[in-house]
Design an enzyme around this catalytic site. Structure first.
Site, PDB file in Angstrom:
ATOM      1  N   GLU A 138       0.846  -1.189   0.000  1.00 18.11           N
ATOM      2  CA  GLU A 138       0.000   0.000   0.000  1.00 18.11           C
ATOM      3  C   GLU A 138       0.880   1.237   0.000  1.00 18.11           C
ATOM      4  O   GLU A 138       1.812   1.339   0.809  1.00 18.11           O
ATOM      5  CB  GLU A 138      -0.902   0.024   1.238  1.00 18.11           C
ATOM      6  CG  GLU A 138      -1.696   1.317   1.389  1.00 18.11           C
ATOM      7  CD  GLU A 138      -2.420   1.442   2.724  1.00 18.11           C
ATOM      8  OE1 GLU A 138      -3.018   2.505   2.979  1.00 18.11           O
ATOM      9  OE2 GLU A 138      -2.385   0.477   3.520  1.00 18.11           O
ATOM     10  N   ARG A 179       0.012  10.470   1.267  1.00 18.99           N
ATOM     11  CA  ARG A 179       0.237  11.483   2.308  1.00 18.99           C
ATOM     12  C   ARG A 179       1.364  12.443   1.973  1.00 18.99           C
ATOM     13  O   ARG A 179       1.667  13.342   2.758  1.00 18.99           O
ATOM     14  CB  ARG A 179       0.522  10.793   3.651  1.00 18.99           C
ATOM     15  CG  ARG A 179      -0.654   9.977   4.172  1.00 18.99           C
ATOM     16  CD  ARG A 179      -0.335   9.340   5.503  1.00 18.99           C
ATOM     17  NE  ARG A 179      -1.423   8.474   5.957  1.00 18.99           N
ATOM     18  CZ  ARG A 179      -1.371   7.715   7.036  1.00 18.99           C
ATOM     19  NH1 ARG A 179      -0.277   7.709   7.781  1.00 18.99           N
ATOM     20  NH2 ARG A 179      -2.393   6.955   7.373  1.00 18.99           N
ATOM     21  N   LYS A 185     -10.677  -2.598   6.749  1.00 25.17           N
ATOM     22  CA  LYS A 185      -9.482  -2.193   7.488  1.00 25.17           C
ATOM     23  C   LYS A 185      -9.921  -1.566   8.810  1.00 25.17           C
ATOM     24  O   LYS A 185     -10.803  -0.713   8.821  1.00 25.17           O
ATOM     25  CB  LYS A 185      -8.674  -1.166   6.686  1.00 25.17           C
ATOM     26  CG  LYS A 185      -7.459  -0.623   7.449  1.00 25.17           C
ATOM     27  CD  LYS A 185      -6.635   0.328   6.602  1.00 25.17           C
ATOM     28  CE  LYS A 185      -7.145   1.748   6.690  1.00 25.17           C
ATOM     29  NZ  LYS A 185      -6.141   2.734   6.217  1.00 25.17           N
TER      30      LYS A 185
END
Length: 202
Positions: free
Chosen positions: A36, A40, A124
């Site tokens: 992943e 950010r 998640k």
């Protein structure tokens, strides 16, 4: 969506493409087939593109997807799957039209029920350590019997087994296997070693 033999979701957070590529290569060297990239940093989308070009066999997901605009950018970059940190009816409605697998992020029972109503049974838990951790997930196993989880946030080598021992946890995710200090100093072999250790290989 998830390769059942891989119980580690390594998270890549990098400031530039070179860093991101080196992290991905170090992870791939440990037999990792799916990663992943969290969106950010300004370089995140370019990192996804670069990994897809340099390591085409590696499945690359985009994390921190919060709205339709970010979703489009992530898909345009070549993301193989999408991960969100949270859910809302609006976001889940947008994700329902997504052409790749989605792992929605939840943090409480209301989130889980909402995602379930939209047809998701793999979620998640984020941030796991602040959302009840393994005890919360153990309890959820008796309430949401058909839901399984990939907890992230506060997961590390010392506590990952506590989560993986739960029957409703299919993987754990984290950044501990790519420590920021190793990335900063270019110690890529340490990332490979940490990924191997997390998978119980060495």
């Amino acid at each position: 969506m998830y390769p059942r033999q891989q119980t580690l979701l390594p998270i890549i957070q990098a400031d530039n493409v070179e860093q991101g590529l080196n992290i991905a290569k170090a992870m791939a060297a440990a037999g990792i087939g799916l990663v992943e990239v969290v969106l950010r940093t300004p370089a995140s989308l370019d990192i996804i593109k670069a990994i897809k070009q340099e390591l085409p066999e590696l499945k690359v997901g985009a994390g921190t997807v919060l709205d339709a605009n970010v979703l489009k950018q992530a898909l345009d970059a070549g993301s193989d799957f999408i991960i969100t940190p949270a859910v809302s009816s609006q976001l889940l409605t947008v994700l329902a039209k997504c052409t790749v697998p989605v792992l929605p992020g939840v943090s409480n029972t209301a989130d889980i029920l909402l995602a379930k109503e939209f047809g998701y049974n793999e979620l998640k838990l984020f941030p796991a350590s602040l959302s009840g951790g393994a005890p919360f997930l153990k309890t959820m196993g008796s309430v949401f019997k058909d839901i399984s989880f990939c907890p992230t946030g506060g997961i590390k080598q010392s506590n990952q087994d506590e989560y993986l021992a739960l029957t409703n946890v299919f993987a754990v995710g984290g950044t501990w296997i790519a420590d920021a200090n190793w990335v900063e100093s270019g110690q890529w072999s340490k990332i490979t070693a940490a990924c191997l250790t997390a998978q119980g290989i060495n």
